[in-house]
Write a protein that holds these residues in place. Structure first.
Motif, short mmCIF file in Angstrom:
data_model
loop_
_atom_site.label_atom_id
_atom_site.label_comp_id
_atom_site.label_asym_id
_atom_site.label_seq_id
_atom_site.Cartn_x
_atom_site.Cartn_y
_atom_site.Cartn_z
N GLU A 147 -7.65 -10.14 -2.52
CA GLU A 147 -7.78 -10.86 -1.25
C GLU A 147 -6.41 -11.25 -0.70
OE1 GLU A 147 -10.50 -14.02 -2.20
OE2 GLU A 147 -12.08 -12.60 -2.75
N ILE A 148 -5.52 -11.67 -1.59
CA ILE A 148 -4.17 -12.05 -1.17
C ILE A 148 -3.42 -10.84 -0.64
CG2 ILE A 148 -1.93 -12.84 -2.01
CD1 ILE A 148 -3.54 -14.66 -3.99
N TYR A 149 -3.41 -9.75 -1.41
CA TYR A 149 -2.67 -8.57 -0.98
C TYR A 149 -3.27 -7.92 0.27
CZ TYR A 149 0.64 -8.64 -4.79
OH TYR A 149 1.66 -8.99 -5.62
N GLU A 150 -4.57 -7.99 0.43
CA GLU A 150 -5.19 -7.46 1.65
C GLU A 150 -4.66 -8.20 2.88
OE1 GLU A 150 -9.31 -7.90 0.66
OE2 GLU A 150 -9.36 -6.02 -0.46
N LYS A 151 -4.50 -9.51 2.75
CA LYS A 151 -3.96 -10.30 3.86
C LYS A 151 -2.48 -9.98 4.08
CE LYS A 151 -7.27 -14.01 3.33
NZ LYS A 151 -7.52 -15.36 2.85
N LEU A 152 -1.74 -9.82 3.01
CA LEU A 152 -0.32 -9.51 3.14
C LEU A 152 -0.09 -8.15 3.80
CD1 LEU A 152 1.01 -10.83 -0.29
CD2 LEU A 152 1.49 -11.78 1.98
N VAL A 153 -0.92 -7.18 3.44
CA VAL A 153 -0.80 -5.84 4.02
C VAL A 153 -1.07 -5.88 5.52
CG1 VAL A 153 -1.92 -3.57 4.07
CG2 VAL A 153 -1.21 -4.55 1.91
N VAL A 154 -2.01 -6.71 5.93
CA VAL A 154 -2.30 -6.84 7.36
C VAL A 154 -1.09 -7.46 8.08
CG1 VAL A 154 -3.73 -8.07 9.05
CG2 VAL A 154 -4.80 -6.91 7.11
N LYS A 155 -0.47 -8.46 7.45
CA LYS A 155 0.68 -9.13 8.07
C LYS A 155 1.91 -8.23 8.13
CE LYS A 155 -0.29 -13.93 7.41
NZ LYS A 155 0.44 -15.14 7.65
N ASP A 156 2.09 -7.41 7.10
CA ASP A 156 3.28 -6.55 7.03
C ASP A 156 2.87 -5.17 6.53
OD1 ASP A 156 5.73 -5.36 6.74
OD2 ASP A 156 6.58 -6.91 5.45
N LYS A 157 2.45 -4.35 7.45
CA LYS A 157 1.91 -3.02 7.12
C LYS A 157 2.94 -2.07 6.52
CE LYS A 157 -1.68 -3.08 10.72
NZ LYS A 157 -1.84 -4.48 10.75
N THR A 158 4.22 -2.39 6.66
CA THR A 158 5.26 -1.48 6.17
C THR A 158 5.86 -1.91 4.83
OG1 THR A 158 6.98 -2.64 7.39
CG2 THR A 158 5.88 -0.80 8.52
N ASN A 159 5.34 -2.95 4.22
CA ASN A 159 5.87 -3.42 2.95
C ASN A 159 5.28 -2.57 1.82
OD1 ASN A 159 6.12 -4.94 0.43
ND2 ASN A 159 6.93 -6.56 1.74
N GLN A 171 5.83 -2.59 -1.39
CA GLN A 171 5.43 -3.31 -2.59
C GLN A 171 4.03 -3.91 -2.44
OE1 GLN A 171 7.05 -3.31 -5.63
NE2 GLN A 171 5.00 -4.02 -6.17
N TYR A 172 3.70 -4.40 -1.27
CA TYR A 172 2.35 -4.93 -1.05
C TYR A 172 1.30 -3.83 -1.26
CZ TYR A 172 4.48 -9.04 1.24
OH TYR A 172 5.20 -10.17 1.54
N HIS A 173 1.56 -2.66 -0.72
CA HIS A 173 0.61 -1.54 -0.88
C HIS A 173 0.51 -1.11 -2.34
CE1 HIS A 173 -0.34 -0.80 3.34
NE2 HIS A 173 0.94 -1.03 3.61
N ALA A 174 1.66 -1.05 -3.02
CA ALA A 174 1.67 -0.64 -4.43
C ALA A 174 0.91 -1.66 -5.29
CB ALA A 174 3.10 -0.49 -4.92
N SER A 175 1.14 -2.92 -5.03
CA SER A 175 0.45 -3.96 -5.79
C SER A 175 -1.04 -3.94 -5.51
CB SER A 175 1.03 -5.34 -5.45
OG SER A 175 2.38 -5.41 -5.84
N LEU A 176 -1.40 -3.74 -4.27
CA LEU A 176 -2.83 -3.68 -3.92
C LEU A 176 -3.48 -2.47 -4.57
CD1 LEU A 176 -5.20 -4.91 -2.45
CD2 LEU A 176 -4.44 -3.76 -0.36
N ALA A 177 -2.78 -1.35 -4.62
CA ALA A 177 -3.31 -0.15 -5.29
C ALA A 177 -3.60 -0.47 -6.76
CB ALA A 177 -2.34 1.01 -5.16
N TYR A 178 -2.67 -1.12 -7.42
CA TYR A 178 -2.84 -1.47 -8.83
C TYR A 178 -4.02 -2.43 -9.02
CZ TYR A 178 -2.04 -3.30 -13.45
OH TYR A 178 -2.21 -3.69 -14.76
N VAL A 179 -4.10 -3.42 -8.17
CA VAL A 179 -5.21 -4.39 -8.28
C VAL A 179 -6.55 -3.70 -8.06
CG1 VAL A 179 -6.23 -6.41 -7.16
CG2 VAL A 179 -3.80 -6.40 -7.69
N TYR A 180 -6.61 -2.82 -7.07
CA TYR A 180 -7.85 -2.07 -6.85
C TYR A 180 -8.21 -1.24 -8.08
CZ TYR A 180 -8.22 -3.06 -1.80
OH TYR A 180 -8.38 -3.65 -0.57
#
Length: 85
Positions: A24-36, A38-47
């Motif tokens: 839930e945290i990383y989903e919000k972060l990805v929306v705020k900063d779509k080009t980060n 590390q956020y995408h990589a972390s979200l991939a791992y969490v998923y």
């Protein structure tokens, strides 16, 4: 992504609710900063840890699309190959 194996071993003993909160945290972060990346990589791992493999693939491919580093392709491919079909 190089830390995925050690963190994966540690994560085996972690309550799945922890990963749900992280998603839930990383989903919000990805929306705020779509080009980060590390956020995408972390979200991939969490998923992956949540068993949401299709979403993990999508985020990993986003990392590949955003990265300009040549070594990223090999790391993303390794991650993708670690996901069940």
């Amino acid at each position: 992504m190089q830390l995925a194996k050690p963190y994966g071993e540690l994560a085996k003993n972690v309550d799945p609710k922890y990963f749900q909160v992280l998603s839930e945290i990383y989903e919000k972060l990805v929306v705020k900063d779509k080009t980060n990346i590390q956020y995408h990589a972390s979200l991939a791992y969490v998923y992956k840890m949540l068993g949401k493999y299709e979403k993990a693939r999508k985020e990993a491919l986003q990392v590949l699309e955003l990265s300009t580093r040549p070594e990223t392709k090999a790391l993303v491919e390794e991650f993708l190959n670690s996901l069940p079909e």
